[in-house]
Design a protein around this motif. Structure first.
Motif, mmCIF file in Angstrom:
data_model
loop_
_atom_site.group_PDB
_atom_site.id
_atom_site.type_symbol
_atom_site.label_atom_id
_atom_site.label_comp_id
_atom_site.label_asym_id
_atom_site.label_seq_id
_atom_site.Cartn_x
_atom_site.Cartn_y
_atom_site.Cartn_z
ATOM 1 N N ALA A 177 7.874 -1.001 -1.174
ATOM 2 C CA ALA A 177 7.333 -1.456 -2.461
ATOM 3 C C ALA A 177 6.191 -2.447 -2.270
ATOM 4 N N SER A 178 6.353 -3.398 -1.346
ATOM 5 C CA SER A 178 5.289 -4.384 -1.159
ATOM 6 C C SER A 178 4.069 -3.743 -0.509
ATOM 7 N N GLY A 179 4.265 -2.765 0.348
ATOM 8 C CA GLY A 179 3.141 -2.062 0.949
ATOM 9 C C GLY A 179 2.350 -1.280 -0.077
ATOM 10 N N ALA A 180 3.060 -0.543 -0.927
ATOM 11 C CA ALA A 180 2.377 0.215 -1.978
ATOM 12 C C ALA A 180 1.661 -0.724 -2.942
ATOM 13 N N ALA A 181 2.311 -1.837 -3.289
ATOM 14 C CA ALA A 181 1.669 -2.799 -4.188
ATOM 15 C C ALA A 181 0.411 -3.376 -3.550
ATOM 16 N N THR A 182 0.501 -3.747 -2.284
ATOM 17 C CA THR A 182 -0.660 -4.324 -1.595
ATOM 18 C C THR A 182 -1.790 -3.311 -1.499
ATOM 19 N N MET A 183 -1.451 -2.048 -1.302
ATOM 20 C CA MET A 183 -2.483 -1.017 -1.179
ATOM 21 C C MET A 183 -3.154 -0.695 -2.506
ATOM 22 N N PHE A 184 -2.383 -0.665 -3.589
ATOM 23 C CA PHE A 184 -2.900 -0.110 -4.833
ATOM 24 C C PHE A 184 -3.191 -1.116 -5.939
ATOM 25 N N LEU A 185 -2.689 -2.330 -5.834
ATOM 26 C CA LEU A 185 -3.023 -3.321 -6.851
ATOM 27 C C LEU A 185 -4.443 -3.839 -6.607
ATOM 28 N N PRO A 186 -5.046 -4.440 -7.588
ATOM 29 C CA PRO A 186 -6.447 -4.860 -7.449
ATOM 30 C C PRO A 186 -6.660 -5.827 -6.280
ATOM 31 N N THR A 187 -7.861 -5.764 -5.712
ATOM 32 C CA THR A 187 -8.237 -6.671 -4.638
ATOM 33 C C THR A 187 -8.071 -8.102 -5.130
ATOM 34 N N GLY A 188 -7.520 -8.947 -4.278
ATOM 35 C CA GLY A 188 -7.287 -10.336 -4.629
ATOM 36 C C GLY A 188 -5.874 -10.607 -5.104
ATOM 37 N N PHE A 189 -5.105 -9.549 -5.347
ATOM 38 C CA PHE A 189 -3.727 -9.737 -5.803
ATOM 39 C C PHE A 189 -2.921 -10.502 -4.756
ATOM 40 N N LEU A 190 -3.075 -10.110 -3.486
ATOM 41 C CA LEU A 190 -2.345 -10.777 -2.410
ATOM 42 C C LEU A 190 -2.723 -12.257 -2.344
ATOM 43 N N ARG A 191 -4.002 -12.560 -2.493
ATOM 44 C CA ARG A 191 -4.457 -13.951 -2.474
ATOM 45 C C ARG A 191 -3.799 -14.751 -3.598
ATOM 46 N N ARG A 192 -3.739 -14.156 -4.772
ATOM 47 C CA ARG A 192 -3.109 -14.845 -5.905
ATOM 48 C C ARG A 192 -1.608 -15.055 -5.664
ATOM 49 N N MET A 193 -0.960 -14.089 -5.034
ATOM 50 C CA MET A 193 0.464 -14.238 -4.734
ATOM 51 C C MET A 193 0.690 -15.349 -3.707
ATOM 52 N N VAL A 194 -0.160 -15.413 -2.686
ATOM 53 C CA VAL A 194 -0.049 -16.468 -1.676
ATOM 54 C C VAL A 194 -0.225 -17.836 -2.343
ATOM 55 N N GLU A 195 -1.179 -17.925 -3.240
ATOM 56 C CA GLU A 195 -1.391 -19.189 -3.963
ATOM 57 C C GLU A 195 -0.199 -19.521 -4.853
#
Length: 129
Positions: free
Chosen positions: A82-100
């Motif tokens: 699930a996290s791999g698919a989310a990281t691949m397909f959600l908009p760019t910057g989503f991971l950065r916002r989650m880390v923040e």
């Protein structure tokens, strides 16, 4: 417990312990890597692919829910997928916002401890087979 459950528990457990130790002892390197990954769409996608592959490998070989250790291994596989698919397909910057949002920089020792403890539980469970 099946031999495959023991294998995945030991494999994931050893990785989680080493990752937790790396986060704790190499804090600046870990933070630098997280910053680099979360600010670069190519690295962000690569991490998504790796998570997806991990999740698919675990759930295609081990989608078992009989017993706490087998369930934990399977749950980690589904979380990876699930996290791999989310990281691949959600908009760019989503991971950065989650880390923040996770306050990763401030809470790094806590994340390192959780990783190491989860790893110890998995490793000891896998070794007890």
């Amino acid at each position: 417990m099946t031999p495959l459950t023991a294998f995945f528990a030991k494999f994931i457990g050893a990785y989680a312990i080493l990752a937790g130790a790396w986060l704790f002892f190499r804090r600046e390197a870990a933070l630098g890597l997280i910053d680099r990954i979360s600010n670069d769409p190519v690295f962000e996608s690569m991490i998504g692919v790796l998570r997806l592959v991990f999740g698919l490998a675990v759930i295609s070989a081990h989608n078992r829910w009989d017993g706490w250790l087998a369930s934990l291994v399977s749950a980690l596989g589904w979380i990876g997928l699930a996290s791999g698919a989310a990281t691949m397909f959600l908009p760019t910057g989503f991971l950065r916002r989650m880390v923040e949002r996770m306050r990763f920089r401030e809470q790094l020792p806590l994340y390192a401890l959780v990783s190491a403890l989860l790893g110890a539980v998995l490793l000891l469970g896998g070794l007890s087979a």
